[in-house]
Scaffold this motif. Structure first.
Motif, PDB file in Angstrom:
ATOM      1  N   ALA A   1       0.678  -1.543  -0.210  1.00 18.55           N
ATOM      2  CA  ALA A   1       0.187  -0.006   0.954  1.00 18.55           C
ATOM      3  C   ALA A   1       0.658   1.303   0.063  1.00 18.55           C
ATOM      4  CB  ALA A   1      -1.068  -0.032   0.870  1.00 18.55           C
ATOM      5  N   TYR A   2       1.856   1.276   0.701  1.00 17.00           N
ATOM      6  CA  TYR A   2       2.756   2.438   0.939  1.00 17.00           C
ATOM      7  C   TYR A   2       3.273   2.474  -0.240  1.00 17.00           C
ATOM      8  CZ  TYR A   2       6.330   5.870   2.234  1.00 17.00           C
ATOM      9  OH  TYR A   2       6.924   7.129   2.307  1.00 17.00           O
ATOM     10  N   ASP A   3       3.949   1.666  -0.882  1.00 16.39           N
ATOM     11  CA  ASP A   3       4.806   1.728  -2.076  1.00 16.39           C
ATOM     12  C   ASP A   3       4.236   2.247  -2.912  1.00 16.39           C
ATOM     13  OD1 ASP A   3       7.283   1.300  -0.465  1.00 16.39           O
ATOM     14  OD2 ASP A   3       7.466  -0.903  -1.384  1.00 16.39           O
ATOM     15  N   LEU A   4       2.741   1.788  -3.374  1.00 13.42           N
ATOM     16  CA  LEU A   4       2.107   2.038  -5.152  1.00 13.42           C
ATOM     17  C   LEU A   4       1.386   3.423  -4.088  1.00 13.42           C
ATOM     18  CD1 LEU A   4       0.003  -1.380  -4.975  1.00 13.42           C
ATOM     19  CD2 LEU A   4       1.606  -0.288  -6.083  1.00 13.42           C
ATOM     20  N   ALA A   5       0.873   3.667  -2.936  1.00 13.30           N
ATOM     21  CA  ALA A   5       0.774   5.706  -2.804  1.00 13.30           C
ATOM     22  C   ALA A   5       1.986   6.699  -3.287  1.00 13.30           C
ATOM     23  CB  ALA A   5       0.416   5.590  -1.396  1.00 13.30           C
ATOM     24  N   ASP A   6       2.993   5.606  -2.249  1.00 12.58           N
ATOM     25  CA  ASP A   6       4.562   6.732  -2.912  1.00 12.58           C
ATOM     26  C   ASP A   6       4.597   7.211  -4.248  1.00 12.58           C
ATOM     27  OD1 ASP A   6       6.477   8.340  -1.562  1.00 12.58           O
ATOM     28  OD2 ASP A   6       7.964   6.272  -3.086  1.00 12.58           O
ATOM     29  N   ARG A   7       4.445   5.873  -4.948  1.00  7.36           N
ATOM     30  CA  ARG A   7       5.015   5.802  -6.592  1.00  7.36           C
ATOM     31  C   ARG A   7       3.698   6.751  -7.407  1.00  7.36           C
ATOM     32  NH1 ARG A   7       5.865  -0.033  -9.350  1.00  7.36           N
ATOM     33  NH2 ARG A   7       6.130   1.415 -10.833  1.00  7.36           N
ATOM     34  N   ILE A   8       2.316   6.482  -7.069  1.00  4.41           N
ATOM     35  CA  ILE A   8       1.501   7.263  -7.608  1.00  4.41           C
ATOM     36  C   ILE A   8       1.577   9.056  -7.869  1.00  4.41           C
ATOM     37  CG2 ILE A   8      -0.897   7.999  -7.421  1.00  4.41           C
ATOM     38  CD1 ILE A   8      -1.351   4.837  -7.269  1.00  4.41           C
ATOM     39  N   VAL A   9       1.937   8.929  -6.504  1.00 10.04           N
ATOM     40  CA  VAL A   9       2.359  11.019  -5.744  1.00 10.04           C
ATOM     41  C   VAL A   9       3.749  11.149  -7.042  1.00 10.04           C
ATOM     42  CG1 VAL A   9       2.951  12.252  -3.983  1.00 10.04           C
ATOM     43  CG2 VAL A   9       1.305  10.375  -3.533  1.00 10.04           C
ATOM     44  N   ASP A  10       4.514  10.544  -6.860  1.00 10.38           N
ATOM     45  CA  ASP A  10       5.685  10.388  -7.453  1.00 10.38           C
ATOM     46  C   ASP A  10       5.292  10.951  -8.509  1.00 10.38           C
ATOM     47  OD1 ASP A  10       7.595  10.941  -5.756  1.00 10.38           O
ATOM     48  OD2 ASP A  10       8.315   9.079  -5.431  1.00 10.38           O
ATOM     49  N   LEU A  11       4.366   9.934 -10.297  1.00 13.17           N
ATOM     50  CA  LEU A  11       4.260  10.163 -11.201  1.00 13.17           C
ATOM     51  C   LEU A  11       2.678  11.136 -11.517  1.00 13.17           C
ATOM     52  CD1 LEU A  11       3.451   6.526 -12.109  1.00 13.17           C
ATOM     53  CD2 LEU A  11       5.087   7.727 -12.278  1.00 13.17           C
ATOM     54  N   GLY A  12       3.199  11.961 -10.562  1.00 17.45           N
ATOM     55  CA  GLY A  12       2.437  13.933 -10.275  1.00 17.45           C
ATOM     56  C   GLY A  12       0.584  12.884 -10.549  1.00 17.45           C
TER      57      GLY A  12
END
Length: 606
Positions: free
Chosen positions: A387-398
């Motif tokens: 969950a945390y890694d997916l959320a972090d990647r989605i934010v990084d991708l804008g």
């Protein structure tokens, strides 16, 4: 040398400084360098300032100390050294092998050294250094430069074709003695293999006044065929046109096509520099000022180009590595879609298409943290891991807003690696976008540098967008300004005028750089463009300390400068005034007080 070689000292100075071989002048009494040319400095990997005033022992350039003793012994015995191979050590510790010649001149006062780098050819840096000072040396010294040149050099009457003077290398090339050549023509000596070679050369010289890089074949006295690359130009020698020809023998190089192509390219560059300098002697001071400014920009421009190139390299490697794993991803996609109905597959594909159309958004720290927390909570609640890694990647991708707005669709990704695959593909898309932006940035810098590097005093006027020429200069100075200069652009119009683009760029370069220097690269720079009834006005303002009243009347005088030695020649504002008033028929004026200096350039409209 015979009296027939009556060339002015300035031409011999140009031959010394711009020769394709390395040359140096040493004081025999002190052993210190008096002058060196750029090629000599390049061998050693040092600047003129590091060499002049030093001795070979100070610089430690001899790989074998016996070479120095051997050279000195030969000079004491014969007064000259010819074609001695000498390994020299550069500043970085590398070794270059030089074919060295030297001669005692000026009644034993100086040692004139000349040589050619015979190490493996290396790519040379494209930084051009213009002549800065007039070198005044006696006629004997200039004659020695002519004699020692390893390239075949001749001077002939451009009207009759008869040889006035040749050097020893020319005699060696065609196999005739000097007495057999002087007063004859190349036609009489039957040098040219075909009339076409000679006619092609003459046509080029008559058309432009010079030619360079032209290959031809010549016949020696014994009938041997030699292949040469030539450079030629017409000089005005006391009112009589004189043809200066430089021939470099490339016969051996032709045995290896690859070596030939590289050698011709390098030698053509050298000939081109020599002949362009000879042809444009009257413009040398102006060009020197421009090249000095360009030298100040090189490091920052290189940095500006290296950054996007590094990004392109990193992103392209990332894409390359990912594409190598395409087969595995296909298998994963197939496995994931097997869990969905045909209708569900269509809905997932439509959702992914919409996701890939979303324009990425940048978030402040607080906003990004909040978005990550909300997405992580949704994934935890749905049992989608990690969950945390997916959320972090989605934010990084804008794209967190898209996921939050479509969170009702997210249960479709439960117990599936499909979301991971989608985010990886989206990251690849972002990499491609980053590459595109890096290419655009690099192209803009290269375009600006190309425009800046142009110099053609004889070009015709053309229609120019004033704002474009200003932006060219600002692009090149961007890295110098971004750490402390607030650049304000007030382009109220984007006018067209009839002018000379390279000279306009030089005008803005001098005025903008003077403003930046005055502010010590910390302050506010304002550039304003306005349109008057029949004129265009460009204002360049800075909030530096201002120009002292005592010197304001002299700032446009040639060679007048208040800068430290080595920081300016005093030509900049003089060149600006001449170009504005004489070339563009405009006017320049300024007002200066502490905290506010304004230069106004007024130019007529097209």
């Amino acid at each position: 040398m015979s009296s027939s070689l009556s060339i002015s000292d300035s031409i011999w100075h140009t031959a010394f400084s711009s020769s394709p071989i390395g040359m140096a002048l040493t004081d025999m009494q002190t052993g210190l360098y008096v002058d060196v040319n750029d090629v000599y400095c390049n061998w050693l990997g040092r600047t003129k300032e590091e060499v002049i005033g030093k001795s070979t022992l100070d610089l430690g350039i001899y790989s074998n100390t016996n070479d120095r003793e051997s050279i000195l012994e030969g000079l004491r015995k014969d007064g000259f050294i010819l074609n001695k191979e000498v390994p020299l050590i550069t500043k970085t510790g590398a070794t270059v092998v030089i074919l060295f010649s030297g001669r005692i001149v000026e009644n034993g006062k100086y040692l004139l050294s000349a040589g050619q780098n015979i190490s493996a050819l290396k790519e040379k840096e494209n930084l051009a250094h213009a002549l800065q000072n007039e070198l005044v040396i006696s006629k004997e010294l200039f004659e020695s430069v002519f004699r020692l040149n390893p390239a075949a050099v001749s001077l002939s009457n451009a009207e009759t074709g008869k040889y006035d003077e040749i050097n020893e290398a020319y005699c060696r090339l065609i196999g005739y003695d000097r007495d057999e050549i002087i007063g004859k023509t190349s036609h009489e000596l039957n040098i040219w293999i075909t009339k076409l070679d000679r006619a092609r050369l003459l046509a080029e010289v008559q058309k432009k006044g010079w030619s360079t890089g032209m290959e031809a074949s010549v016949r020696t006295k014994t009938g041997e065929i030699r292949h040469v690359v030539s450079g030629n130009t017409i000089l005005n020698n006391h009112g009589r046109p004189t043809l200066l020809a430089i021939l470099i023998d490339i016969t051996e190089s032709k045995q290896n096509k690859e070596a030939l192509e590289f050698a011709v390219k390098e030698r053509t560059k050298e000939l081109n520099r020599i002949l362009e300098d000879l042809q444009r002697t009257q413009d040398q001071l102006i060009l020197s000022e421009k090249m000095a400014t360009l030298g100040q920009l090189v490091a920052s421009v290189a940095h500006e180009i290296n950054n996007p190139l590094a990004a392109i390299s990193a992103f392209s490697e990332q894409i390359f590595n990912r594409m190598g794993n395409f087969g595995n991803r296909l298998s994963q996609i197939k496995e994931c879609f097997a869990k969905y109905s045909e209708e569900e597959v269509g809905e997932v594909v439509a959702w992914v298409v919409d996701l890939f159309k979303v324009k990425p958004k940048s978030y402040a720290f607080a906003e990004a943290r909040k978005a990550k927390k909300n997405l992580e909570g949704i994934f935890v609640r749905l049992g989608i891991e990690p969950a945390y890694d997916l959320a972090d990647r989605i934010v990084d991708l804008g794209v967190p807003d898209f996921f939050l707005e479509n969170q009702g669709f997210l249960p479709r990704f439960k117990s599936s690696t499909l979301l991971e695959l989608v985010l990886s593909e989206l990251n690849t898309l972002r990499s491609i976008e980053s590459i595109r932006l890096a290419v655009e940035r690099t192209s803009k810098i290269v375009y600006s540098l190309k425009n800046y590097g142009r110099f053609d005093k004889n070009e015709a006027k053309s229609e120019i967008n004033v704002v474009d020429t200003i932006e060219t200069v600002l692009t090149l100075y961007q890295s110098k300004m971004k750490s402390g200069v607030d650049c304000i652009r007030l382009y109220n119009v984007s006018p067209l005028i009839a002018g000379y683009p390279d000279e306009l760029i030089q005008i803005w370069t001098n005025l903008i750089y003077n403003a930046l220097q005055a502010m010590a690269f910390k302050g506010k720079l304002t550039i304003q463009v306005d349109e008057l009834e029949k004129e265009v006005m460009v204002q360049i303002k800075d909030n530096g300390p201002g120009i002292p009243v005592a010197i304001q009347k002299r700032i446009f005088e040639p060679f007048y400068t208040t800068k430290e030695k080595g920081e300016g020649s005093g030509l900049g504002l003089g060149i600006v005034k001449q170009s504005v008033e004489e070339r563009h028929h405009g006017r320049i004026q300024f007002h200066s007080e502490p905290g506010n200096t304004v230069f106004e350039v007024i130019l007529p409209k097209s």
